[in-house]
Design a protein around this motif. Structure first.
Motif, PDB file in Angstrom:
ATOM      1  N   VAL A  47      60.175  -8.309  67.347  1.00  0.00           N
ATOM      2  CA  VAL A  47      59.487  -9.599  67.404  1.00  0.00           C
ATOM      3  C   VAL A  47      59.319 -10.116  65.970  1.00  0.00           C
ATOM      4  N   ALA A  48      59.536 -11.401  65.766  1.00  0.00           N
ATOM      5  CA  ALA A  48      59.369 -11.978  64.437  1.00  0.00           C
ATOM      6  C   ALA A  48      57.916 -11.869  63.993  1.00  0.00           C
ATOM      7  N   HIS A  49      57.724 -11.565  62.720  1.00  0.00           N
ATOM      8  CA  HIS A  49      56.373 -11.471  62.179  1.00  0.00           C
ATOM      9  C   HIS A  49      55.682 -12.834  62.238  1.00  0.00           C
ATOM     10  N   VAL A  50      54.370 -12.808  62.223  1.00  0.00           N
ATOM     11  CA  VAL A  50      53.588 -14.040  62.189  1.00  0.00           C
ATOM     12  C   VAL A  50      54.022 -14.870  60.984  1.00  0.00           C
ATOM     13  N   ASP A  51      54.209 -16.176  61.216  1.00  0.00           N
ATOM     14  CA  ASP A  51      54.661 -17.066  60.153  1.00  0.00           C
ATOM     15  C   ASP A  51      53.628 -18.168  59.903  1.00  0.00           C
ATOM     16  N   ALA A  52      53.951 -19.070  58.968  1.00  0.00           N
ATOM     17  CA  ALA A  52      53.019 -20.138  58.615  1.00  0.00           C
ATOM     18  C   ALA A  52      52.738 -21.050  59.798  1.00  0.00           C
ATOM     19  N   LYS A 117      53.323  -3.639  64.865  1.00  0.00           N
ATOM     20  CA  LYS A 117      52.362  -4.513  64.193  1.00  0.00           C
ATOM     21  C   LYS A 117      52.758  -5.980  64.357  1.00  0.00           C
ATOM     22  N   ALA A 118      54.053  -6.266  64.263  1.00  0.00           N
ATOM     23  CA  ALA A 118      54.517  -7.643  64.443  1.00  0.00           C
ATOM     24  C   ALA A 118      54.194  -8.131  65.852  1.00  0.00           C
ATOM     25  N   TRP A 119      54.411  -7.268  66.841  1.00  0.00           N
ATOM     26  CA  TRP A 119      54.091  -7.609  68.236  1.00  0.00           C
ATOM     27  C   TRP A 119      52.591  -7.848  68.406  1.00  0.00           C
ATOM     28  N   PHE A 120      51.792  -6.933  67.891  1.00  0.00           N
ATOM     29  CA  PHE A 120      50.348  -7.033  68.091  1.00  0.00           C
ATOM     30  C   PHE A 120      49.760  -8.240  67.362  1.00  0.00           C
ATOM     31  N   ASP A 121      50.242  -8.524  66.157  1.00  0.00           N
ATOM     32  CA  ASP A 121      49.718  -9.665  65.413  1.00  0.00           C
ATOM     33  C   ASP A 121      49.980 -10.977  66.144  1.00  0.00           C
ATOM     34  N   ARG A 122      51.081 -11.064  66.864  1.00  0.00           N
ATOM     35  CA  ARG A 122      51.360 -12.245  67.681  1.00  0.00           C
ATOM     36  C   ARG A 122      50.381 -12.368  68.845  1.00  0.00           C
ATOM     37  N   LEU A 123      49.928 -11.233  69.319  1.00  0.00           N
ATOM     38  CA  LEU A 123      49.103 -11.205  70.529  1.00  0.00           C
ATOM     39  C   LEU A 123      47.656 -11.618  70.280  1.00  0.00           C
ATOM     40  N   PHE A 165      45.649   7.510  60.765  1.00  0.00           N
ATOM     41  CA  PHE A 165      45.248   6.105  60.755  1.00  0.00           C
ATOM     42  C   PHE A 165      45.762   5.370  61.990  1.00  0.00           C
ATOM     43  N   GLN A 166      46.334   6.102  62.930  1.00  0.00           N
ATOM     44  CA  GLN A 166      46.810   5.494  64.169  1.00  0.00           C
ATOM     45  C   GLN A 166      45.660   5.279  65.158  1.00  0.00           C
ATOM     46  N   GLU A 167      45.046   6.394  65.568  1.00  0.00           N
ATOM     47  CA  GLU A 167      44.043   6.306  66.623  1.00  0.00           C
ATOM     48  C   GLU A 167      42.822   5.472  66.214  1.00  0.00           C
ATOM     49  N   PRO A 168      42.242   5.681  65.020  1.00  0.00           N
ATOM     50  CA  PRO A 168      41.091   4.844  64.648  1.00  0.00           C
ATOM     51  C   PRO A 168      41.443   3.358  64.576  1.00  0.00           C
ATOM     52  N   TYR A 169      42.622   3.050  64.023  1.00  0.00           N
ATOM     53  CA  TYR A 169      43.030   1.647  63.934  1.00  0.00           C
ATOM     54  C   TYR A 169      43.176   1.024  65.318  1.00  0.00           C
ATOM     55  N   LEU A 170      43.868   1.723  66.213  1.00  0.00           N
ATOM     56  CA  LEU A 170      44.128   1.152  67.530  1.00  0.00           C
ATOM     57  C   LEU A 170      42.847   0.983  68.343  1.00  0.00           C
ATOM     58  N   LYS A 171      41.913   1.902  68.201  1.00  0.00           N
ATOM     59  CA  LYS A 171      40.636   1.737  68.900  1.00  0.00           C
ATOM     60  C   LYS A 171      39.938   0.459  68.452  1.00  0.00           C
ATOM     61  N   ALA A 172      39.948   0.204  67.142  1.00  0.00           N
ATOM     62  CA  ALA A 172      39.298  -0.999  66.617  1.00  0.00           C
ATOM     63  C   ALA A 172      40.087  -2.251  66.975  1.00  0.00           C
ATOM     64  N   ALA A 173      41.403  -2.205  66.772  1.00  0.00           N
ATOM     65  CA  ALA A 173      42.239  -3.382  67.007  1.00  0.00           C
ATOM     66  C   ALA A 173      42.285  -3.746  68.488  1.00  0.00           C
ATOM     67  N   PHE A 174      42.501  -2.755  69.342  1.00  0.00           N
ATOM     68  CA  PHE A 174      42.543  -3.035  70.774  1.00  0.00           C
ATOM     69  C   PHE A 174      41.173  -3.469  71.290  1.00  0.00           C
ATOM     70  N   GLY A 175      40.119  -2.927  70.689  1.00  0.00           N
ATOM     71  CA  GLY A 175      38.779  -3.333  71.093  1.00  0.00           C
ATOM     72  C   GLY A 175      38.537  -4.806  70.867  1.00  0.00           C
ATOM     73  N   MET A 176      39.189  -5.372  69.861  1.00  0.00           N
ATOM     74  CA  MET A 176      39.020  -6.784  69.537  1.00  0.00           C
ATOM     75  C   MET A 176      39.523  -7.691  70.658  1.00  0.00           C
ATOM     76  N   VAL A 177      40.518  -7.210  71.434  1.00  0.00           N
ATOM     77  CA  VAL A 177      41.074  -8.023  72.522  1.00  0.00           C
ATOM     78  C   VAL A 177      40.878  -7.352  73.882  1.00  0.00           C
TER      79      VAL A 177
END
Length: 226
Positions: A47-52, A117-123, A165-177
């Motif tokens: 997936v293309a990274h987030v752009d301007a 990360k590119a996929w998740f940032d789009r989401l 840094f996988q599990e702690p990050y994903l818990k926080a990031a997924f928790g946001m959505v």
């Protein structure tokens, strides 16, 4: 009918994560013969990274405090924004349609593959972020199973536990959505023991870890969701 969204990110077709996510998908299809299985291979089709253009749309949504998905759908204005937003919206709709997500995420340098990360940032768009007033969001209630493969060992009590840094990050990031309400991690560790001579003594541990991850995948896939 239930829907499974199956994401792979490993560039290696014979990878441990692909083997385990495939095991999950097979067990899920057996338990849900009328279900829909959607497979997105982020290594084969990144997936293309987030752009301007996407950021411009996001800023308008945030400034206007837009949380309605229907309003956000048509928020892109310029041709560049519309092209970028269409890509984002395809991913959003794919996740919204899924009841269960299984994600294959090998550890890359203590973290996650850039394709994920590119996929998740789009989401992560404003209407999908958890409403602070209710603690819920449009993605609440989904089952999420994360399959990882690590070259070493990163569990509690291991020397490299602090470097996970996988599990702690994903818990926080997924928790946001609202994707952390029903979140399970299955780890296959010591995968480098098969080809790194100094780690050869850990091949038994690696085999046990892989077996447990495969068994865990089957059990998680067979869960009855109400």
């Amino acid at each position: 009918m239930p829907t499974l969204l199956h994401l792979d990110t490993s560039p290696r077709i014979e990878s441990a994560t692909r083997r385990i996510t495939a095991e999950f998908a097979a067990a899920w299809r057996a338990a849900n013969p009328d279900g829909t299985h959607v497979h997105r291979d982020l290594a084969a089709r990144p997936v293309a990274h987030v752009d301007a253009a996407q950021i411009a749309v996001m800023h308008r949504l945030e400034s206007g405090e837009v949380r309605d998905l229907d309003a956000a759908r048509d928020a892109a204005l310029t041709p560049e924004e519309q092209a970028s937003w269409a890509l984002t919206w395809d991913l959003v709709e794919e996740v919204r349609a899924a009841d269960t997500l299984v994600l294959g995420l090998p550890m890359h340098n203590f973290s996650l593959p850039a394709t994920f990360k590119a996929w998740f940032d789009r989401l992560v768009i404003p209407p999908l972020v958890v409403d602070p007033a209710t603690g819920t969001g449009p993605l609440s209630g989904k089952q999420v199973v994360v399959i990882t493969a690590r070259g070493g060992a990163y569990g509690p009590g291991t020397p490299r536990y602090a470097y996970d840094f996988q599990e702690p990050y994903l818990k926080a990031a997924f928790g946001m959505v609202a994707l952390a309400d029903d979140l399970t991690f299955l780890h296959a560790e010591m995968t480098k023991s098969g080809h790194v001579p100094r780690l050869a003594g850990f091949q038994g541990l690696a085999a046990t870890s892989l077996k447990q991850a495969l068994e865990g995948a089957r059990l998680q896939a067979q869960r009855v969701r109400v």
